[in-house]
Design a protein around this motif. Structure first.
Motif, PDB file in Angstrom:
ATOM      1  N   ALA A 297      61.693  22.926  -1.717  1.00  0.00           N
ATOM      2  CA  ALA A 297      61.638  24.145  -2.479  1.00  0.00           C
ATOM      3  C   ALA A 297      62.919  24.342  -3.582  1.00  0.00           C
ATOM      4  CB  ALA A 297      61.705  25.335  -1.416  1.00  0.00           C
ATOM      5  N   ALA A 298      62.635  25.230  -4.326  1.00  0.00           N
ATOM      6  CA  ALA A 298      63.760  25.625  -5.261  1.00  0.00           C
ATOM      7  C   ALA A 298      63.603  27.120  -5.580  1.00  0.00           C
ATOM      8  CB  ALA A 298      63.635  24.809  -6.712  1.00  0.00           C
ATOM      9  N   PHE A 299      64.959  27.669  -5.819  1.00  0.00           N
ATOM     10  CA  PHE A 299      64.820  29.174  -6.322  1.00  0.00           C
ATOM     11  C   PHE A 299      65.799  28.974  -7.395  1.00  0.00           C
ATOM     12  CE2 PHE A 299      67.302  33.517  -5.197  1.00  0.00           C
ATOM     13  CZ  PHE A 299      66.380  34.133  -6.197  1.00  0.00           C
ATOM     14  N   HIS A 300      65.176  29.538  -8.541  1.00  0.00           N
ATOM     15  CA  HIS A 300      65.805  29.470  -9.963  1.00  0.00           C
ATOM     16  C   HIS A 300      66.224  30.994 -10.367  1.00  0.00           C
ATOM     17  CE1 HIS A 300      63.912  25.539 -11.179  1.00  0.00           C
ATOM     18  NE2 HIS A 300      64.586  25.457 -10.117  1.00  0.00           N
ATOM     19  N   MET A 301      67.626  31.211 -10.328  1.00  0.00           N
ATOM     20  CA  MET A 301      67.833  32.472 -10.663  1.00  0.00           C
ATOM     21  C   MET A 301      68.492  32.691 -12.218  1.00  0.00           C
ATOM     22  SD  MET A 301      70.454  35.223  -8.694  1.00  0.00           S
ATOM     23  CE  MET A 301      70.470  36.886  -8.988  1.00  0.00           C
ATOM     24  N   ILE A 302      67.574  32.958 -13.032  1.00  0.00           N
ATOM     25  CA  ILE A 302      68.053  33.337 -14.556  1.00  0.00           C
ATOM     26  C   ILE A 302      68.546  34.449 -14.807  1.00  0.00           C
ATOM     27  CG2 ILE A 302      66.994  32.866 -16.805  1.00  0.00           C
ATOM     28  CD1 ILE A 302      64.983  31.082 -15.256  1.00  0.00           C
ATOM     29  N   GLY A 303      67.937  35.593 -14.205  1.00  0.00           N
ATOM     30  CA  GLY A 303      68.768  36.763 -14.166  1.00  0.00           C
ATOM     31  C   GLY A 303      68.316  37.633 -12.978  1.00  0.00           C
ATOM     32  N   GLY A 304      68.284  38.969 -13.090  1.00  0.00           N
ATOM     33  CA  GLY A 304      67.836  39.797 -12.040  1.00  0.00           C
ATOM     34  C   GLY A 304      68.966  40.190 -11.174  1.00  0.00           C
ATOM     35  N   THR A 305      68.721  40.869  -9.862  1.00  0.00           N
ATOM     36  CA  THR A 305      69.819  41.302  -9.166  1.00  0.00           C
ATOM     37  C   THR A 305      69.319  41.083  -7.830  1.00  0.00           C
ATOM     38  OG1 THR A 305      70.481  42.826 -10.631  1.00  0.00           O
ATOM     39  CG2 THR A 305      71.248  43.030  -8.385  1.00  0.00           C
ATOM     40  N   VAL A 306      70.207  40.353  -6.739  1.00  0.00           N
ATOM     41  CA  VAL A 306      69.987  40.365  -5.476  1.00  0.00           C
ATOM     42  C   VAL A 306      70.962  41.159  -4.906  1.00  0.00           C
ATOM     43  CG1 VAL A 306      70.029  38.776  -3.630  1.00  0.00           C
ATOM     44  CG2 VAL A 306      69.068  38.114  -5.701  1.00  0.00           C
ATOM     45  N   SER A 307      70.661  42.360  -4.184  1.00  0.00           N
ATOM     46  CA  SER A 307      71.867  43.146  -3.791  1.00  0.00           C
ATOM     47  C   SER A 307      71.515  44.097  -2.453  1.00  0.00           C
ATOM     48  CB  SER A 307      72.273  44.284  -4.826  1.00  0.00           C
ATOM     49  OG  SER A 307      71.157  45.032  -5.183  1.00  0.00           O
ATOM     50  N   ALA A 308      72.634  44.195  -1.815  1.00  0.00           N
ATOM     51  CA  ALA A 308      72.780  45.131  -0.484  1.00  0.00           C
ATOM     52  C   ALA A 308      71.871  44.684   0.398  1.00  0.00           C
ATOM     53  CB  ALA A 308      72.072  46.648  -1.004  1.00  0.00           C
ATOM     54  N   ASN A 309      71.620  43.251   0.656  1.00  0.00           N
ATOM     55  CA  ASN A 309      70.692  42.810   1.736  1.00  0.00           C
ATOM     56  C   ASN A 309      71.674  42.298   2.964  1.00  0.00           C
ATOM     57  OD1 ASN A 309      68.082  42.496   0.286  1.00  0.00           O
ATOM     58  ND2 ASN A 309      69.482  41.492  -1.120  1.00  0.00           N
ATOM     59  N   LYS A 310      71.066  42.091   4.123  1.00  0.00           N
ATOM     60  CA  LYS A 310      72.041  41.598   5.251  1.00  0.00           C
ATOM     61  C   LYS A 310      71.103  40.412   5.895  1.00  0.00           C
ATOM     62  CE  LYS A 310      71.209  45.740   7.722  1.00  0.00           C
ATOM     63  NZ  LYS A 310      71.650  47.074   8.321  1.00  0.00           N
ATOM     64  N   ALA A 311      72.018  39.683   6.524  1.00  0.00           N
ATOM     65  CA  ALA A 311      71.491  38.546   7.468  1.00  0.00           C
ATOM     66  C   ALA A 311      72.657  37.873   8.292  1.00  0.00           C
ATOM     67  CB  ALA A 311      70.537  37.798   6.863  1.00  0.00           C
ATOM     68  N   SER A 312      72.397  36.990   9.288  1.00  0.00           N
ATOM     69  CA  SER A 312      73.560  36.588   9.956  1.00  0.00           C
ATOM     70  C   SER A 312      74.055  35.136   9.122  1.00  0.00           C
ATOM     71  CB  SER A 312      73.071  36.105  11.231  1.00  0.00           C
ATOM     72  OG  SER A 312      72.060  35.048  11.064  1.00  0.00           O
ATOM     73  N   LYS A 313      73.319  34.564   8.373  1.00  0.00           N
ATOM     74  CA  LYS A 313      73.588  33.503   7.449  1.00  0.00           C
ATOM     75  C   LYS A 313      73.009  33.756   5.956  1.00  0.00           C
ATOM     76  CE  LYS A 313      74.343  29.842  10.518  1.00  0.00           C
ATOM     77  NZ  LYS A 313      74.028  28.537  11.062  1.00  0.00           N
ATOM     78  N   GLY A 314      73.613  33.683   4.862  1.00  0.00           N
ATOM     79  CA  GLY A 314      73.165  34.226   3.563  1.00  0.00           C
ATOM     80  C   GLY A 314      72.627  35.416   3.502  1.00  0.00           C
ATOM     81  N   GLY A 315      73.602  36.421   3.286  1.00  0.00           N
ATOM     82  CA  GLY A 315      73.035  37.837   3.346  1.00  0.00           C
ATOM     83  C   GLY A 315      72.108  38.007   2.107  1.00  0.00           C
ATOM     84  N   GLY A 316      72.430  37.419   0.881  1.00  0.00           N
ATOM     85  CA  GLY A 316      71.696  37.450  -0.246  1.00  0.00           C
ATOM     86  C   GLY A 316      70.494  36.471  -0.324  1.00  0.00           C
ATOM     87  N   ILE A 317      71.240  35.055  -0.140  1.00  0.00           N
ATOM     88  CA  ILE A 317      70.610  33.791  -0.359  1.00  0.00           C
ATOM     89  C   ILE A 317      70.834  32.907   0.662  1.00  0.00           C
ATOM     90  CG2 ILE A 317      69.912  31.916  -2.045  1.00  0.00           C
ATOM     91  CD1 ILE A 317      70.663  34.111  -4.358  1.00  0.00           C
ATOM     92  N   CYS A 318      69.697  32.166   1.034  1.00  0.00           N
ATOM     93  CA  CYS A 318      70.236  31.084   2.288  1.00  0.00           C
ATOM     94  C   CYS A 318      69.270  29.993   1.697  1.00  0.00           C
ATOM     95  CB  CYS A 318      69.623  31.692   3.613  1.00  0.00           C
ATOM     96  SG  CYS A 318      70.216  30.452   4.614  1.00  0.00           S
ATOM     97  N   ILE A 319      70.059  28.821   1.437  1.00  0.00           N
ATOM     98  CA  ILE A 319      69.573  27.438   1.020  1.00  0.00           C
ATOM     99  C   ILE A 319      69.816  26.553   2.074  1.00  0.00           C
ATOM    100  CG2 ILE A 319      69.226  25.698  -0.799  1.00  0.00           C
ATOM    101  CD1 ILE A 319      71.414  28.751  -1.659  1.00  0.00           C
ATOM    102  N   VAL A 320      68.620  25.834   2.558  1.00  0.00           N
ATOM    103  CA  VAL A 320      68.621  24.824   3.804  1.00  0.00           C
ATOM    104  C   VAL A 320      67.641  23.734   3.337  1.00  0.00           C
ATOM    105  CG1 VAL A 320      68.245  24.533   6.336  1.00  0.00           C
ATOM    106  CG2 VAL A 320      69.304  26.510   5.459  1.00  0.00           C
ATOM    107  N   ASP A 321      68.415  22.397   3.519  1.00  0.00           N
ATOM    108  CA  ASP A 321      67.522  21.186   3.411  1.00  0.00           C
ATOM    109  C   ASP A 321      67.686  20.773   4.960  1.00  0.00           C
ATOM    110  OD1 ASP A 321      66.871  18.672   3.268  1.00  0.00           O
ATOM    111  OD2 ASP A 321      67.482  18.652   1.164  1.00  0.00           O
TER     112      ASP A 321
END
Length: 166
Positions: free
Chosen positions: A66-90
């Protein structure tokens, strides 16, 4: 980038907000099929905000082929134990087998005000995380990596400007 067939979507506006869930409360980008790559692109005025990961990983969860391409936009005010905004796992990298090539490409946009135990803005356990431009600001981690936390072999900061402010 992985050369498999690509499937996915593009978010150019609107909001994904106030969701709760496991492994991607807002967006889960996942494929365990090496011939079919899942891709999600965030650009323009797309907003992912105020989502809560209830068990483990990220509000934008990117796993395996899988791939996430962030070219613009906003990721804000999120919460989690790992990667509050974005979590990438192989997961193959975690197991020590042939990697999927899980990818996160930040080529613009803002990751801000996210909270996690580890990796307030970004948590990466993959060798395909590329930060080329954008802002990672005002994120918080209880333990490690307010702005970002990387457990893979490589995290590539390939060009300026990229602003990382925990």
């Amino acid at each position: 980038m992985n050369e498999a067939a690509a499937y996915g979507g593009i978010m150019t506006g609107g909001a994904i907000q106030n969701n709760t869930g496991h492994r991607g409360a807002a967006v889960n980008i996942y494929s365990d099929d090496r011939d079919k790559r899942a891709i999600f692109t965030l650009e323009d005025d797309g907003l992912i905000t105020r989502n809560t990961g209830i068990s483990a990983n990220g509000n934008e969860f990117v796993e395996d082929n899988a791939a996430f391409h962030m070219i613009g936009g906003t990721v804000s005010a999120n919460k989690a134990s790992k990667g509050g905004g974005i979590c990438i796992v192989d997961s193959a990298l975690q197991r020590g087998t042939a990697e999927y090539g899980t990818e996160f490409l930040m080529d613009g946009g803002v990751i801000s005000g996210n909270r996690a135990g580890t990796g307030g803005g970004i948590y990466s356990f993959a060798n395909g995380s590329f930060l080329r431009s954008g802002k990672i600001i005002n994120n918080t981690a209880t333990y490690s990596g307010g702005g970002l936390y990387s457990e893979g072999k490589a995290l590539m900061v390939t060009a300026l400007p990229i602003y990382i402010i925990p």
